[in-house]
Design an enzyme around this catalytic site. Sequence first.
Site, short mmCIF file in Angstrom:
data_model
loop_
_atom_site.label_atom_id
_atom_site.label_comp_id
_atom_site.label_asym_id
_atom_site.label_seq_id
_atom_site.Cartn_x
_atom_site.Cartn_y
_atom_site.Cartn_z
N ASP A 69 -10.14 4.23 1.82
CA ASP A 69 -10.33 3.96 3.19
C ASP A 69 -11.24 4.75 3.92
O ASP A 69 -12.08 4.61 4.66
CB ASP A 69 -9.18 3.65 4.12
CG ASP A 69 -8.77 2.08 3.55
OD1 ASP A 69 -9.49 1.32 2.98
OD2 ASP A 69 -7.30 1.96 3.51
N LYS A 97 0.83 -1.22 0.10
CA LYS A 97 0.03 0.08 0.15
C LYS A 97 0.91 1.28 -0.10
O LYS A 97 0.52 2.29 -0.60
CB LYS A 97 -1.15 0.20 1.26
CG LYS A 97 -1.93 -1.09 0.99
CD LYS A 97 -3.08 -0.94 2.07
CE LYS A 97 -4.11 -0.05 2.03
NZ LYS A 97 -5.23 -0.27 3.08
#
Length: 293
Positions: free
Chosen positions: A111, A75
């Site tokens: 997110d 990520k």
Amino acid sequence: MTNKTTTPTMAPKAGVIGWPITHSRSPLIHGFWLNKYQLAGSYDKIPVAPENLETFISGMRAAGFSGINVTIPHKENVLKLADKTTAEARAIGAANTLWFEGEELIAGNTDGYGFITHLKKSAPSWSADEPAMVIGAGGAARAIIYALMREGVPEIILTNRTRSRAEALAENLLKQQDLSDKDHHPIKVIDWEEKDAALSRVNLLVNTTSLGMAGNPPLELDTAPLPPHSICYDIVYAPLETDLLKSARQRGLIGVDGLGMLIHQAAPGFEKWFGKFPEVTTELTQHVIDDLA
Ligand code: ATR
């Protein structure tokens, strides 16, 4: 008769990369939507070892990918491999969704979107005008605090077992251009031992630690000081009802579990790759719960 040659249109191809990738629930979610909307396309688990990340990213276009989701341990590293990064991904320091705009590969982070969308849906009474408390200072906390700052929450009380990590997170987020407001620093770091005493001042409590997750000890916190209108959000989703949520609900507070955040964060990527903004329904949530069982 004209001699027309037609180029076969390829069905959009997407997937999730990670190492290991066996536990990802993303194919279940995207597979459900592809089937529901009867769209041509595919979404697969793609194991990519850290030493192969760069090769994979640079070959995505040629391999026919419309985009991908990214999970641990890639990520952070994909940020420097993409052509462009969104302000949100830069602020969070990580990307979970990649897509093409023309020839350029864009790295974004959904997110925070997943967190706030699920909060508003599950607790429509939530107001961004009161202080919130965030427990934990990992990657999830970063995305959540970013989202709360964007909503204009006046004070975000942050506590973490390792205080220095919370301080580093706060300092870093406050430096972000799209969030910076010289006169207002909403993040207030407090000691781990001080969290119980601060609960009475918040209308939202968020656990972003791994405490309460199956196999881990629970988060030991007495929810009694939380005001009656407050919301308790635990980003853990296995189990769906943690001890923290149970105790909050027993007090009549609204409890929000972590599964909705997981499902909602998937929606923007699906739209980018397959062209349809998908709905998060109870049927889909149940589909994921059945898989977790
Ligand atoms: P993620 O990126 O998913 O948020 P992470 O970076 O591993 O995951 O962060 C996990 C969080 O859970 C951290 O805030 C961690 O606290 P530390 O920074 O002190 O490690 C917290 N955490 C994990 N186990 C904990 C425990 N036993 N007690 C208190 N906090 C814990």
